[in-house]
Design an enzyme around this catalytic site. Structure first.
Site, mmCIF file in Angstrom:
data_model
loop_
_atom_site.group_PDB
_atom_site.id
_atom_site.type_symbol
_atom_site.label_atom_id
_atom_site.label_comp_id
_atom_site.label_asym_id
_atom_site.label_seq_id
_atom_site.Cartn_x
_atom_site.Cartn_y
_atom_site.Cartn_z
ATOM 1 C CB THR A 135 -0.829 -0.017 1.104
ATOM 2 O OG1 THR A 135 -1.475 1.298 1.437
ATOM 3 C CG2 THR A 135 0.067 -0.157 2.505
ATOM 4 C CG ASP A 136 -1.005 5.199 -0.814
ATOM 5 O OD1 ASP A 136 -1.686 4.441 0.184
ATOM 6 O OD2 ASP A 136 -1.737 5.817 -1.465
ATOM 7 C CD GLU A 137 -3.475 3.537 4.616
ATOM 8 O OE1 GLU A 137 -3.186 3.324 5.823
ATOM 9 O OE2 GLU A 137 -4.617 3.625 4.124
ATOM 10 C CE1 TYR A 178 -3.329 -2.687 5.732
ATOM 11 C CE2 TYR A 178 -3.359 -0.313 5.225
ATOM 12 C CZ TYR A 178 -3.348 -1.689 4.887
ATOM 13 O OH TYR A 178 -3.234 -1.770 3.272
ATOM 14 C CE LYS A 182 0.050 -4.453 2.914
ATOM 15 N NZ LYS A 182 -0.484 -6.004 2.396
HETATM 16 P P1 NAD Z 1 -9.708 -7.208 2.169
HETATM 17 O O1 NAD Z 1 -9.572 -7.104 3.697
HETATM 18 O O2 NAD Z 1 -10.967 -7.020 1.523
HETATM 19 O O3 NAD Z 1 -9.444 -8.847 1.860
HETATM 20 C C1 NAD Z 1 -8.344 -9.408 2.662
HETATM 21 C C2 NAD Z 1 -8.599 -10.976 2.335
HETATM 22 O O4 NAD Z 1 -7.452 -11.743 3.083
HETATM 23 C C3 NAD Z 1 -9.972 -11.659 2.915
HETATM 24 O O5 NAD Z 1 -10.436 -12.327 1.891
HETATM 25 C C4 NAD Z 1 -9.390 -12.290 4.161
HETATM 26 O O6 NAD Z 1 -10.300 -13.387 4.393
HETATM 27 C C5 NAD Z 1 -7.844 -12.726 3.939
HETATM 28 N N1 NAD Z 1 -7.197 -12.914 5.001
HETATM 29 C C6 NAD Z 1 -7.067 -12.328 6.111
HETATM 30 N N2 NAD Z 1 -6.325 -12.745 6.961
HETATM 31 C C7 NAD Z 1 -5.732 -13.937 6.396
HETATM 32 C C8 NAD Z 1 -5.095 -15.005 6.783
HETATM 33 N N3 NAD Z 1 -4.507 -15.088 7.944
HETATM 34 N N4 NAD Z 1 -4.763 -16.068 5.949
HETATM 35 C C9 NAD Z 1 -5.319 -16.079 4.635
HETATM 36 N N5 NAD Z 1 -6.275 -15.230 4.331
HETATM 37 C C10 NAD Z 1 -6.489 -14.221 5.083
HETATM 38 O O7 NAD Z 1 -8.468 -6.495 1.697
HETATM 39 P P2 NAD Z 1 -8.311 -5.715 0.263
HETATM 40 O O8 NAD Z 1 -8.725 -4.154 0.649
HETATM 41 O O9 NAD Z 1 -8.792 -6.476 -0.757
HETATM 42 O O10 NAD Z 1 -6.726 -5.623 0.247
HETATM 43 C C11 NAD Z 1 -5.853 -6.720 0.001
HETATM 44 C C12 NAD Z 1 -4.683 -6.332 -0.281
HETATM 45 O O11 NAD Z 1 -4.215 -5.171 -1.045
HETATM 46 C C13 NAD Z 1 -4.027 -6.227 1.315
HETATM 47 O O12 NAD Z 1 -2.745 -6.766 1.440
HETATM 48 C C14 NAD Z 1 -4.128 -4.473 1.502
HETATM 49 O O13 NAD Z 1 -3.080 -4.150 2.327
HETATM 50 C C15 NAD Z 1 -3.610 -4.332 0.006
HETATM 51 N N6 NAD Z 1 -4.092 -2.527 -0.510
HETATM 52 C C16 NAD Z 1 -5.381 -2.341 -0.420
HETATM 53 C C17 NAD Z 1 -5.951 -0.949 -1.056
HETATM 54 C C18 NAD Z 1 -7.192 -0.870 -0.771
HETATM 55 O O14 NAD Z 1 -7.500 0.151 -1.091
HETATM 56 N N7 NAD Z 1 -8.049 -1.625 -0.328
HETATM 57 C C19 NAD Z 1 -5.037 -0.368 -1.285
HETATM 58 C C20 NAD Z 1 -3.484 -0.960 -1.597
HETATM 59 C C21 NAD Z 1 -3.182 -2.074 -1.068
HETATM 60 O O1 DAU Z 2 -4.291 4.088 0.731
HETATM 61 C C1 DAU Z 2 -4.415 2.570 0.463
HETATM 62 C C2 DAU Z 2 -5.088 2.296 1.673
HETATM 63 O O2 DAU Z 2 -6.665 2.568 1.391
HETATM 64 C C3 DAU Z 2 -5.097 0.671 1.958
HETATM 65 O O3 DAU Z 2 -3.849 0.261 2.232
HETATM 66 C C4 DAU Z 2 -6.242 0.428 2.989
HETATM 67 O O4 DAU Z 2 -6.249 -0.925 3.041
HETATM 68 C C5 DAU Z 2 -7.454 1.019 2.706
HETATM 69 O O5 DAU Z 2 -8.371 0.466 3.699
HETATM 70 C C6 DAU Z 2 -7.504 2.467 2.309
HETATM 71 O O6 DAU Z 2 -6.948 2.907 3.715
HETATM 72 P P1 DAU Z 2 -7.773 4.379 4.244
HETATM 73 O O7 DAU Z 2 -7.695 4.404 5.627
HETATM 74 O O8 DAU Z 2 -7.589 5.479 3.617
HETATM 75 O O9 DAU Z 2 -9.494 3.898 3.724
HETATM 76 P P2 DAU Z 2 -10.681 4.257 4.486
HETATM 77 O O10 DAU Z 2 -11.793 3.758 3.371
HETATM 78 O O11 DAU Z 2 -10.861 3.600 5.555
HETATM 79 O O12 DAU Z 2 -10.953 5.793 4.632
HETATM 80 C C7 DAU Z 2 -10.531 6.799 3.481
HETATM 81 C C8 DAU Z 2 -10.735 8.125 4.122
HETATM 82 O O13 DAU Z 2 -12.064 8.357 4.422
HETATM 83 C C9 DAU Z 2 -9.805 8.406 5.376
HETATM 84 O O14 DAU Z 2 -9.186 9.775 5.241
HETATM 85 C C10 DAU Z 2 -10.717 8.169 6.415
HETATM 86 C C11 DAU Z 2 -12.178 8.840 6.161
HETATM 87 N N1 DAU Z 2 -13.145 7.895 6.728
HETATM 88 C C12 DAU Z 2 -13.186 6.943 6.551
HETATM 89 C C13 DAU Z 2 -14.410 6.167 7.262
HETATM 90 C C14 DAU Z 2 -14.294 4.541 7.336
HETATM 91 C C15 DAU Z 2 -14.025 8.814 7.235
HETATM 92 O O15 DAU Z 2 -14.082 10.069 7.125
HETATM 93 N N2 DAU Z 2 -15.182 8.001 7.657
HETATM 94 C C16 DAU Z 2 -15.320 6.872 7.781
HETATM 95 O O16 DAU Z 2 -16.338 6.348 8.329
#
Ligand code: NAD
Ligand code: DAU
Length: 372
Positions: A135-137, A178, A182
């Site tokens: 992730t970019d975080e 988190y 990562k």
């Molecule tokens: P998600 O939470 O929707 O899915 C995570 C999946 O991992 C689920 O299916 C869960 O059952 C599985 N999992 C969790 N723990 C496990 C374990 N111990 N063993 C096997 N499976 C397990 O997540 P997502 O948003 O699809 O993100 C997927 C990946 O991409 C993550 O690594 C996250 O850090 C990365 N990522 C997410 C975002 C975003 O915006 N969502 C952005 C950049 C990177």
């Molecule tokens: O940048 C990549 C990341 O983006 C991924 O690595 C993470 O897995 C993914 O969850 C996401 O993280 P964020 O924390 O940016 O996403 P989230 O949807 O939780 O929140 C987006 C923005 O909105 C953040 O600034 C927090 C704000 N927010 C979020 C929630 C859930 C609110 O203001 N209210 C809310 O209820």
């Protein structure tokens, strides 16, 4: 017939993983795609109904932290590639339960790396690859130097809210449990490359949106709340900036980097698409109202400012020039088009939404937002 490649996609039942599994199963009929997922609250096999019966697809329920089980799966299936997405992914949950994030994201990644090493190293590394999805975080947070935003920012080579971006060489500076977990997993992946010679690639992507995202994340949570006319809990003043990418564009980028990226390299993925949270929320309200046949923007009064997230990162903005110039990747969708498509999908799939927002989730939500 033997498959040309056998790949494990971890976390394939989650949001991004399910889009990646679908893409790989459809695009590579001569590969065997194994989806290895523990099915935590975030994993949902309903996300993959359309491909579950394909002959080149297998689901295995397993925990990446379970080293012996993972190694046995690699050996018995002759796995030659791993694309690792399984993780705990929600920042707010990490603030409540950091140990779980260290277990899954750090120890789980390490267990997978070591199992792959023990299986692959004796055969030689040729044709093997470990792709770590990050992730970019991990890069921390950027300042906002233009609070009002300048739409011409991108044309000038900067962003609307500031001219700096996260690049592949930006120093790691994670703030939440988190992102710390990562970041640690990214370091382990690179350590396996540098120490043992494992062929690895790492991708760091910005915020994803689209179908099948668990409705604890901003976009699906708010769409669901607008549908049911529930409050929209905006953290702080809604001034934080996120850089949004349509999930299928992320899946395409992973496919490209997995196949064509240079071993040992990192690629940032993002669409140069920064939005201030409150502007994004207003766009969501307008779009959802319109598609529901309500008067556009009428539900803005659902916006409720709540206590800010602890350690809330101010701004993310990713520079994906390397991916574009070296591998030719570009995002395919304009944001307004992607948001419309996304809102439409959640409106058309309310059964899916109801399925994942019942039971334990309701309890979590009530605790999280003090009953909002
Ligand atoms: P998600 O939470 O929707 O899915 C995570 C999946 O991992 C689920 O299916 C869960 O059952 C599985 N999992 C969790 N723990 C496990 C374990 N111990 N063993 C096997 N499976 C397990 O997540 P997502 O948003 O699809 O993100 C997927 C990946 O991409 C993550 O690594 C996250 O850090 C990365 N990522 C997410 C975002 C975003 O915006 N969502 C952005 C950049 C990177
Ligand atoms: O940048 C990549 C990341 O983006 C991924 O690595 C993470 O897995 C993914 O969850 C996401 O993280 P964020 O924390 O940016 O996403 P989230 O949807 O939780 O929140 C987006 C923005 O909105 C953040 O600034 C927090 C704000 N927010 C979020 C929630 C859930 C609110 O203001 N209210 C809310 O209820």
């Amino acid at each position: 017939m033997e498959p040309r490649k056998t790949l494990i996609i971890t976390g394939g039942a989650g949001f991004i993983g399910s889009h990646l599994v679908r893409l790989m199963v459809e695009k590579y009929p001569d590969y065997h795609i194994i989806n290895l997922d523990k099915l935590t609250y975030a994993g949902n096999l309903a996300n993959l109904k359309d491909v579950q019966d394909r002959p080149n697809y297998t689901f295995i329920k397993a925990d990446i932290c379970d080293f012996d089980v993972v190694k046995e799966i690699l050996v018995s299936n002759h796995v030659d590639g791993i694309i690792h997405l399984a993780a705990e992914s929600h920042v707010d949950r990490s603030i409540k339960d950091p140990f779980l994030f260290a277990r899954t994201n750090v120890m789980g990644t390490l267990s997978l790396l070591q199992a792959a090493r023990e299986y692959w190293e004796p055969q030689g590394w040729e044709d093997k690859r470990f792709h770590h999805v990050s992730t970019d975080e991990v890069y921390g947070a950027l300042e906002i130097s233009r609070p009002e935003g300048d739409p011409a920012g991108n044309e000038r080579g900067g962003g609307p809210y500031g001219d700096d971006f996260f690049t592949e060489t930006t120093r790691y500076s994670p703030h939440s449990p988190y992102s710390a977990a990562k970041a640690s997993s990214d370091h382990f992946v690179r350590a396996y490359h540098d120490t043992y010679g494992m062929p690895v690639v790492v991708t760091n992507c910005s915020n994803n949106y689209g179908p099948y995202q668990f409705p604890e994340k901003l976009i699906p949570l708010f769409i669901n709340n607008i549908i049911h006319r529930k409050p929209l809990p905006v953290y702080g003043r809604g001034e934080n900036v996120r850089d949004w990418l349509y999930v299928e564009d992320h899946a395409r980028a992973i496919d490209l980097v997995f196949h064509e990226g240079v071993s040992g390299e990192t690629y940032n993925i993002g669409g140069f698409n920064e939005w201030k949270n409150i502007d994004l929320v207003r766009l969501l309200v307008k779009t959802t109202d319109r598609l529901l046949g309500r008067s556009e923007g009428a539900d803005e009064d659902l916006i409720t400012y709540v206590t800010d997230r602890k350690g809330h990162d101010l701004r993310y903005a990713i520079d994906s020039t390397k991916l574009k110039e070296e591998l030719g990747w570009q995002p395919s969708l304009q944001f307004e088009e992607g948001i419309e498509k996304t809102v439409r999908w959640y409106l058309d799939n309310q059964e899916w939404l109801q399925g994942v927002t019942s039971g334990d989730y309701l309890k979590y939500y009530a605790e999280m937002y003090n009953g909002l």
